[in-house]
Design a protein around this motif. Structure first.
Motif, PDB file in Angstrom:
ATOM      1  N   GLU A 121       0.870  -1.424  -0.182  1.00  0.00           N
ATOM      2  CA  GLU A 121      -0.076  -0.850   0.017  1.00  0.00           C
ATOM      3  C   GLU A 121       1.189   0.978  -0.171  1.00  0.00           C
ATOM      4  O   GLU A 121       2.199   1.129   0.649  1.00  0.00           O
ATOM      5  CB  GLU A 121      -1.096  -0.049   1.440  1.00  0.00           C
ATOM      6  CG  GLU A 121      -1.856   1.384   0.935  1.00  0.00           C
ATOM      7  CD  GLU A 121      -2.225   1.283   3.005  1.00  0.00           C
ATOM      8  OE1 GLU A 121      -2.898   2.330   3.256  1.00  0.00           O
ATOM      9  OE2 GLU A 121      -2.505   0.261   3.621  1.00  0.00           O
ATOM     10  N   TYR A 145      -6.470   7.136  -5.799  1.00  0.00           N
ATOM     11  CA  TYR A 145      -6.599   6.308  -4.723  1.00  0.00           C
ATOM     12  C   TYR A 145      -7.525   6.905  -3.833  1.00  0.00           C
ATOM     13  O   TYR A 145      -8.621   7.996  -4.208  1.00  0.00           O
ATOM     14  CB  TYR A 145      -5.563   7.203  -4.243  1.00  0.00           C
ATOM     15  CG  TYR A 145      -4.186   6.668  -3.979  1.00  0.00           C
ATOM     16  CD1 TYR A 145      -3.630   6.660  -5.223  1.00  0.00           C
ATOM     17  CD2 TYR A 145      -3.343   6.402  -3.356  1.00  0.00           C
ATOM     18  CE1 TYR A 145      -2.269   5.742  -6.159  1.00  0.00           C
ATOM     19  CE2 TYR A 145      -1.532   6.389  -3.823  1.00  0.00           C
ATOM     20  CZ  TYR A 145      -1.384   6.083  -4.526  1.00  0.00           C
ATOM     21  OH  TYR A 145      -0.018   5.941  -4.813  1.00  0.00           O
ATOM     22  N   ARG A 168      -4.034   3.660  -1.714  1.00  0.00           N
ATOM     23  CA  ARG A 168      -4.303   2.610  -2.493  1.00  0.00           C
ATOM     24  C   ARG A 168      -3.839   1.284  -1.946  1.00  0.00           C
ATOM     25  O   ARG A 168      -2.360   1.269  -2.225  1.00  0.00           O
ATOM     26  CB  ARG A 168      -3.368   2.985  -4.542  1.00  0.00           C
ATOM     27  CG  ARG A 168      -3.122   2.048  -5.074  1.00  0.00           C
ATOM     28  CD  ARG A 168      -4.603   1.278  -5.087  1.00  0.00           C
ATOM     29  NE  ARG A 168      -6.059   2.271  -5.714  1.00  0.00           N
ATOM     30  CZ  ARG A 168      -6.955   2.459  -5.368  1.00  0.00           C
ATOM     31  NH1 ARG A 168      -7.519   1.525  -4.415  1.00  0.00           N
ATOM     32  NH2 ARG A 168      -8.041   3.548  -5.889  1.00  0.00           N
ATOM     33  N   PHE A 181      -7.606  -3.590  -6.448  1.00  0.00           N
ATOM     34  CA  PHE A 181      -6.989  -2.382  -5.658  1.00  0.00           C
ATOM     35  C   PHE A 181      -8.403  -2.021  -5.043  1.00  0.00           C
ATOM     36  O   PHE A 181      -8.517  -0.995  -4.704  1.00  0.00           O
ATOM     37  CB  PHE A 181      -6.818  -1.106  -6.515  1.00  0.00           C
ATOM     38  CG  PHE A 181      -5.734  -1.615  -8.212  1.00  0.00           C
ATOM     39  CD1 PHE A 181      -4.327  -1.650  -7.830  1.00  0.00           C
ATOM     40  CD2 PHE A 181      -6.470  -1.096  -9.352  1.00  0.00           C
ATOM     41  CE1 PHE A 181      -3.924  -2.076  -8.002  1.00  0.00           C
ATOM     42  CE2 PHE A 181      -5.251  -0.887 -10.697  1.00  0.00           C
ATOM     43  CZ  PHE A 181      -3.959  -1.487 -10.015  1.00  0.00           C
TER      44      PHE A 181
END
Length: 210
Positions: A121, A145, A168, A181
């Motif tokens: 991340e 994000y 993200r 994601f």
């Protein structure tokens, strides 16, 4: 609620595109972070375990439980620009977004007490990102994000003790039915989390014997 979750999965899946100019592929991110499967390597390179020892789940952040969990976060304070303890929330000045050197590693606790790397991340604090001249959240592979901020009108802490931020997650070590994601993964569990902490707005995680 089922409709909204299905829509979320569809949006994430459709948003996935090839890397932009200068961005690494997911295979390159995996190759650059493979060594962190051993959490001791991560610790040796400056990653620090969440001091509250939280194993974050969607439900803890006011989201549907069926979205799943994140796991336990190990972060590099220097990459996040964190220079001190929460006051009253965690904040930082970093604008680091390089996934070949992610600021955060996420682990799932295992039944035998070990930790398994499930995701990487990057995170930037909204104020710092805006001060650096950005009008919109960062993007990776064409996907903006996620933005997390606490809503003071709710009993849970949607930002898990952090100031408003953009983050993200990239699920390259555990397949995610919600999308690579997505913020949460239903294939990740906190069931085996031991000696879990708690903070305001988070339900305490039951402690297990060592």
């Amino acid at each position: 609620m089922a409709i909204s979750i299905a829509l979320l999965k569809t949006v994430v899946a459709l948003a996935m595109v090839d890397p932009g100019a200068g961005e690494p592929t997911l295979d390159q991110v995996r190759a650059a972070t493979e060594r962190f499967r051993d959490v001791n390597v991560a610790l040796a390179e400056g990653y620090m375990r969440d001091p509250l020892n939280l194993c974050d789940t969607a439900e803890m952040m006011g989201r549907p439980a069926e979205l799943g969990a994140m796991g336990i976060h190990f972060a590099r304070p220097d990459l996040l620009g964190i220079s001190g303890p929460p006051n009253p929330r965690v904040s930082g000045s970093g604008t680091h977004t390089d996934f070949l050197k992610p600021a955060i590693l996420i682990y799932e606790p295992q039944a035998d007490g070990s930790l398994e790397l499930v995701a990487v991340e990057n995170l930037v604090f909204a104020d710092s990102w805006r001060a650096a001249g950005h009008d919109a959240p960062p993007m990776f592979h064409g996907v903006a994000y996620d933005t997390m901020a606490d809503d003071p009108s709710t009993p849970v802490d949607e930002a898990h003790l952090f100031e408003p931020h953009h983050d993200r997650h990239v699920w390259i070590y555990r397949e995610n039915p919600n999308g690579v994601f997505a913020p949460f993964n239903p294939a990740v569990t906190c069931e085996h989390h031991r000696n879990g902490g708690a903070h305001a707005g988070h339900a305490s995680v039951p402690a297990h014997a060592p």
